[in-house]
Design a protein around this motif. Structure first.
Motif, PDB file in Angstrom:
ATOM      1  N   MET A  19     -10.501  -9.690  16.356  1.00 56.88           N
ATOM      2  CA  MET A  19      -9.661  -9.234  17.463  1.00 56.88           C
ATOM      3  C   MET A  19      -9.114  -7.838  17.219  1.00 56.88           C
ATOM      4  N   SER A  20      -8.777  -7.515  15.996  1.00 55.33           N
ATOM      5  CA  SER A  20      -8.214  -6.191  15.695  1.00 55.33           C
ATOM      6  C   SER A  20      -9.254  -5.096  15.887  1.00 55.33           C
ATOM      7  N   ALA A  21     -10.467  -5.332  15.379  1.00 49.85           N
ATOM      8  CA  ALA A  21     -11.517  -4.319  15.457  1.00 49.85           C
ATOM      9  C   ALA A  21     -12.121  -4.225  16.859  1.00 49.85           C
ATOM     10  N   ARG A  22     -12.102  -5.312  17.599  1.00 50.53           N
ATOM     11  CA  ARG A  22     -12.754  -5.360  18.914  1.00 50.53           C
ATOM     12  C   ARG A  22     -11.756  -5.380  20.079  1.00 50.53           C
ATOM     13  N   ARG A  23     -10.559  -4.912  19.866  1.00 47.53           N
ATOM     14  CA  ARG A  23      -9.544  -4.955  20.916  1.00 47.53           C
ATOM     15  C   ARG A  23     -10.019  -4.253  22.175  1.00 47.53           C
ATOM     16  N   ALA A  24     -10.560  -3.056  22.047  1.00 49.80           N
ATOM     17  CA  ALA A  24     -11.023  -2.295  23.216  1.00 49.80           C
ATOM     18  C   ALA A  24     -12.162  -3.027  23.925  1.00 49.80           C
ATOM     19  N   THR A  25     -13.035  -3.645  23.158  1.00 51.81           N
ATOM     20  CA  THR A  25     -14.151  -4.400  23.732  1.00 51.81           C
ATOM     21  C   THR A  25     -13.631  -5.601  24.515  1.00 51.81           C
ATOM     22  N   ILE A  26     -12.676  -6.309  23.930  1.00 47.84           N
ATOM     23  CA  ILE A  26     -12.085  -7.473  24.603  1.00 47.84           C
ATOM     24  C   ILE A  26     -11.395  -7.029  25.887  1.00 47.84           C
ATOM     25  N   MET A  27     -10.637  -5.949  25.826  1.00 41.35           N
ATOM     26  CA  MET A  27      -9.947  -5.438  27.016  1.00 41.35           C
ATOM     27  C   MET A  27     -10.941  -5.085  28.122  1.00 41.35           C
TER      28      MET A  27
END
Length: 159
Positions: A79-87
């Motif tokens: 979740m920390s590394a992929r925050r922008a992807t998740i958003m």
């Protein structure tokens, strides 16, 4: 799932079905396609064995609906590394970030009509765990979120 939330979801679903049934009967009455007269519809419907069985099936379905509709799924993504992807993935589903904490992101539908149709049960919660994330919400929203996050993560990895 907490018992109060479970009961509230069951009652919301029952209300939704009752409203849909009322709209359907009103349309049938206005178009003249109903075989039951409007003045004694409830007596004729609930007085018959078929109406009582239908009502029992609807009530049982409403009782078990939250158990089958609301799910929690594990997903291996940081979740920390992929925050922008998740958003980006969640925004493509028409969901906006409603609440964010250190270990949790809660998304809600951007459309008020969608939120109303889902009776304010549209939230998708993405919670950080030691193995990735846990995604919770309605079955459809969780499945769509998992698919889009995977799709956007693969696209990001290929760039």
């Amino acid at each position: 799932m907490k018992i109060k939330k479970y009961i509230a979801r069951s009652l919301k679903y029952l209300l939704k079905l009752v409203l849909l049934f009322a709209v359907l009967f009103t349309i049938m009455d206005l178009t003249g396609t109903s075989t039951l007269p409007a003045d004694n519809f409830f007596a004729a419907f609930f007085g018959s064995m078929r109406g009582q069985i239908f009502t029992a099936i609807v009530l049982v379905w409403c009782i078990y609906y939250p158990k089958f509709e609301f799910v929690t799924r594990d997903y291996c993504v940081d979740m920390s590394a992929r925050r922008a992807t998740i958003m980006e993935a969640m925004q493509s589903l028409g969901m906006n970030l409603a609440t964010e904490g250190e270990d949790v992101m809660i998304f809600r539908s951007a459309s008020g009509l969608s939120r109303l149709w889902q009776m304010n049960e549209d939230a998708v919660e993405i919670r950080k765990t030691e193995n990735g994330v846990v995604i919770s919400g309605s079955r459809k929203n969780v499945a769509n979120a998992m698919y889009k996050i995977k799709l956007y993560a693969e696209r990001e990895d290929n760039e």
